[in-house]
Design a protein around this motif. Structure first.
Motif, short mmCIF file in Angstrom:
data_model
loop_
_atom_site.label_atom_id
_atom_site.label_comp_id
_atom_site.label_asym_id
_atom_site.label_seq_id
_atom_site.Cartn_x
_atom_site.Cartn_y
_atom_site.Cartn_z
N THR A 16 47.58 -1.08 49.63
CA THR A 16 48.18 0.12 50.23
C THR A 16 47.90 1.36 49.39
O THR A 16 47.53 2.40 49.92
N ILE A 17 48.10 1.24 48.08
CA ILE A 17 47.98 2.44 47.25
C ILE A 17 46.54 2.74 46.86
O ILE A 17 46.22 3.86 46.50
N SER A 40 47.51 5.60 35.44
CA SER A 40 48.96 5.52 35.23
C SER A 40 49.73 5.97 36.48
O SER A 40 50.82 5.47 36.76
N MET A 41 49.12 6.89 37.25
CA MET A 41 49.80 7.33 38.48
C MET A 41 49.83 6.20 39.51
O MET A 41 50.81 6.00 40.21
N ASP A 42 48.73 5.43 39.60
CA ASP A 42 48.71 4.30 40.54
C ASP A 42 49.69 3.22 40.10
O ASP A 42 50.35 2.58 40.92
N LEU A 44 52.44 3.63 38.52
CA LEU A 44 53.78 4.06 38.92
C LEU A 44 54.02 3.68 40.38
O LEU A 44 55.12 3.26 40.76
N ASP A 45 52.98 3.78 41.21
CA ASP A 45 53.14 3.46 42.63
C ASP A 45 53.44 1.99 42.86
O ASP A 45 54.16 1.64 43.80
N MET A 48 57.03 1.77 42.19
CA MET A 48 57.82 2.43 43.24
C MET A 48 57.81 1.61 44.54
O MET A 48 58.80 1.54 45.25
N GLU A 49 56.66 0.99 44.84
CA GLU A 49 56.59 0.16 46.06
C GLU A 49 57.45 -1.09 45.92
O GLU A 49 58.05 -1.55 46.90
N LYS A 52 60.82 0.11 46.71
CA LYS A 52 60.99 0.49 48.11
C LYS A 52 61.01 -0.75 49.02
O LYS A 52 61.85 -0.87 49.90
N GLU A 60 61.37 0.96 32.69
CA GLU A 60 60.16 1.46 32.06
C GLU A 60 59.69 0.57 30.91
O GLU A 60 58.49 0.35 30.74
N TYR A 63 57.29 -2.25 31.97
CA TYR A 63 56.04 -2.00 32.72
C TYR A 63 54.91 -2.90 32.23
O TYR A 63 54.05 -3.32 32.99
#
Lengths: 89, 472
Positions: A16-17, A40-42, A44-45, A48-49, A52, A60, A63
């Motif tokens: 998805t991401i 690092s942004m991916d 985080l996703d 987050m997923e 969700k 944190e 991780y």
């Protein structure tokens, strides 16, 4: 969810991401970031997923536990045992 | 559809420009209760659009910099699309034909193939090519992230690689015009960001112009459940004991929130916090002063029929680079000529057009009477088009319609002091302010161009609202 289901769940989140990455050939024990492009942004996703879709909060400091598919499965198993796999959300 | 502002929300975003909308998408994607407010009826901020005389015009966007082909890994364009979950194809990008940095006696052509720029340097400055290669190898591995703190300027660092000041000027001209808030030079990390986005990567334009991008952002934000409230200006940021707690709107209503992301600019955001903060960061000393006037001329024939096929020409009419606020309302000694049709796969837009950007005085345009204002706009067009004749054809006899925007126009749509385009020289890449729960995005972060603006919104939303451990 079994550990096998958790691996499917993580692969689906990655699909998805990062729709341009091929998740079929991912190995269990190599770091995900060595196999596909995940910055690092991916990353985080992914966290987050998980929150969700499954209501799982990864703090944190944990991780690092998500580095490989195997470590994801091991780390998440106790948190996701009572959850149902959701694919293609 | 205009939404009324709610009484409270989780995250409130000031400004529906590229950065605010991108931040909003990130938050809405993760079910945050997010509201984007804008004082105007149109979204886009500095990069907006309008219709005049029945023709669609773009403001701001000359080019989408940072162009890379689909599938390129780890670059700003592909990273933002992934984070926003917008497919690459949706941008409908057409690549530039070719651009140039031009001085009276020498010019450098460049395109989306870095090798063209390199070969131009090799041909025109043969003694400098080794230094140029060392520089480009060094920059290829240098991170393109903005930095705050002490200002290290680019010129002294470039002199470590290049001896010919004319070559340094030629390389700096496009970079300064596309992102420097500082006269005649630019802060080093911004230089690196722009070097990569202009020279290593390049220019493209979405078919349909800035509307295409803004529609994608707005639609994505709304489909995720984000609330976009237009015509809702923020008059003040409310805070208690050093912590932002909400805003008061122009009409007096108040919205409570847990955090604020402001794209208004650092000085402008602090001014919203009250006179105590405004006095601590006065605009006269803390705001930037680089602003522009731009004349958009619609022509009766394609610019190519007049013998000009460049996409963007950065020109300088004197020997040495002139990039500083002028003493007069406008200055024709340097500027940018942009042909919005000179990209692949474009639609008709406003018809054949040419845009001329000149430096403008940061204050003079605000003090004019309506008659003076109209006369100065007319003069800028006339003088500007006379001055660029060494670099571009005479379009004046073929012009059917002219629209000009000035620092006053920019200030109106962005709220930036003096109508500055690139914000303050002092950047805040972490997005922090003296107040807790009040963060910056967009202007004054040090990310540049519209891709940079979106990246800034994404990074700040991730960091300050979604709890990312590290910055972008």
């Amino acid at each position: 969810m079994t550990k096998e289901d958790i691996v499917l769940a993580i692969k689906d989140i990655i699909a998805t991401i990062a729709p341009d990455e091929e998740t079929g050939g991912l190995t269990m024990t190599e770091p995900l970031r060595d196999q596909i492009e995940l910055d690092s942004m991916d990353f985080l996703d992914i966290v987050m997923e998980l929150r969700k879709r499954y209501g799982v909060v990864v703090p944190e400091e944990d991780y690092g536990e998500l580095a490989t598919l195997q470590s994801c499965a091991d780390y998440l198993a106790p948190h996701m045992a009572d959850k149902e796999l959701k694919i293609g959300v | 559809m205009v939404l009324a502002a709610p009484e409270s929300c989780e995250t409130l975003i000031i400004g529906a420009g590229m950065s605010g909308l991108a931040a909003g998408i990130r938050l809405a994607q993760y079910d945050h209760d997010v509201v984007v407010l804008d004082r105007h009826s149109l979204w886009g901020g500095l990069n907006s659009f309008y219709k005049k005389a029945g023709k669609p015009f773009d403001v701001g966007l000359h080019a989408l910099t940072n162009f890379v082909p689909k599938g390129t890994r780890g670059r700003p364009l592909t990273r933002i699309l992934r984070q926003l979950r917008i497919p690459y194809e949706a941008l409908q990008l057409g690549q530039q034909w070719g651009s140039e940095s031009a001085f009276p006696d020498v010019k450098l052509a460049f395109s989306n193939d870095f090798e063209l720029l390199r070969s131009e340097v090799a041909t025109k400055f043969p003694a400098e090519i080794d230094g140029f290669d060392r520089l480009s190898r060094y920059l290829a591995d240098y991170p393109d992230l903005p930095s705050g703190g002490e200002l290290v300027m680019a010129r002294p660092r470039l002199r470590e690689y290049l001896r010919d000041e004319r070559l340094i000027d030629l390389l700096l001209l496009p970079i300064l015009y596309y992102g420097s808030p500082t006269p005649d030079d630019i802060e080093w990390s911004s230089f690196v960001v722009l070097w990569k986005s202009l020279y290593e990567e390049g220019f493209a334009k979405p078919r349909g112009g800035v509307r295409t991008i803004l529609s994608l952002l707005r639609n994505r934000y709304r489909e995720l459940g984000g609330r976009l409230c237009m015509n809702q200006g923020v008059a003040a940021i409310l805070h208690r004991a050093g912590r932002a707690v909400g805003v008061r709107l122009d009409d007096g209503r108040e919205i409570r929130c847990e955090r604020i992301l402001s794209s208004a600019g650092f000085v402008e955001t602090m001014a919203l916090c009250g006179s105590e903060w405004e006095e601590r960061f006065p605009a006269q000393t803390h705001a930037g002063r680089m602003t522009f006037v731009e004349c958009i001329s619609v022509l009766d024939r394609p610019v190519t029929d007049l013998g000009h096929d460049q996409t963007i020409t950065f020109f300088n009419t004197s020997e040495r680079l002139a990039y500083r606020p002028p003493a007069a309302p406008y200055d024709t000694a340097s500027g940018v000529i942009c042909c919005p049709d000179h990209y692949e796969d474009q639609d008709e837009g406003c018809g054949p057009a040419l845009r001329l950007t000149l430096r403008a005085h940061p204050e003079a345009w605000f003090e004019m009477t309506p008659e003076q204002y109209a006369a100065q706009k007319e003069a800028a067009w006339r003088d500007g088009h006379a001055a660029i004749l060494p670099f571009a054809p005479d379009i004046r006899p073929h012009t059917t319609f002219v629209d000009t925007f000035t620092p006053r126009t920019i200030a109106h749509f962005t709220g930036h002091t003096f109508g500055v385009v690139y914000g303050s020289p002092q950047k805040h890449p972490e997005g922090l302010t003296p107040l807790s729960q009040l963060f910056l995005c967009g202007t004054d972060q040090g990310f540049l161009g519209i891709v940079g603006a979106m990246l800034s919104g994404i990074a700040m939303a991730n960091r300050h609202a979604l709890g990312a451990a590290s910055p972008a």
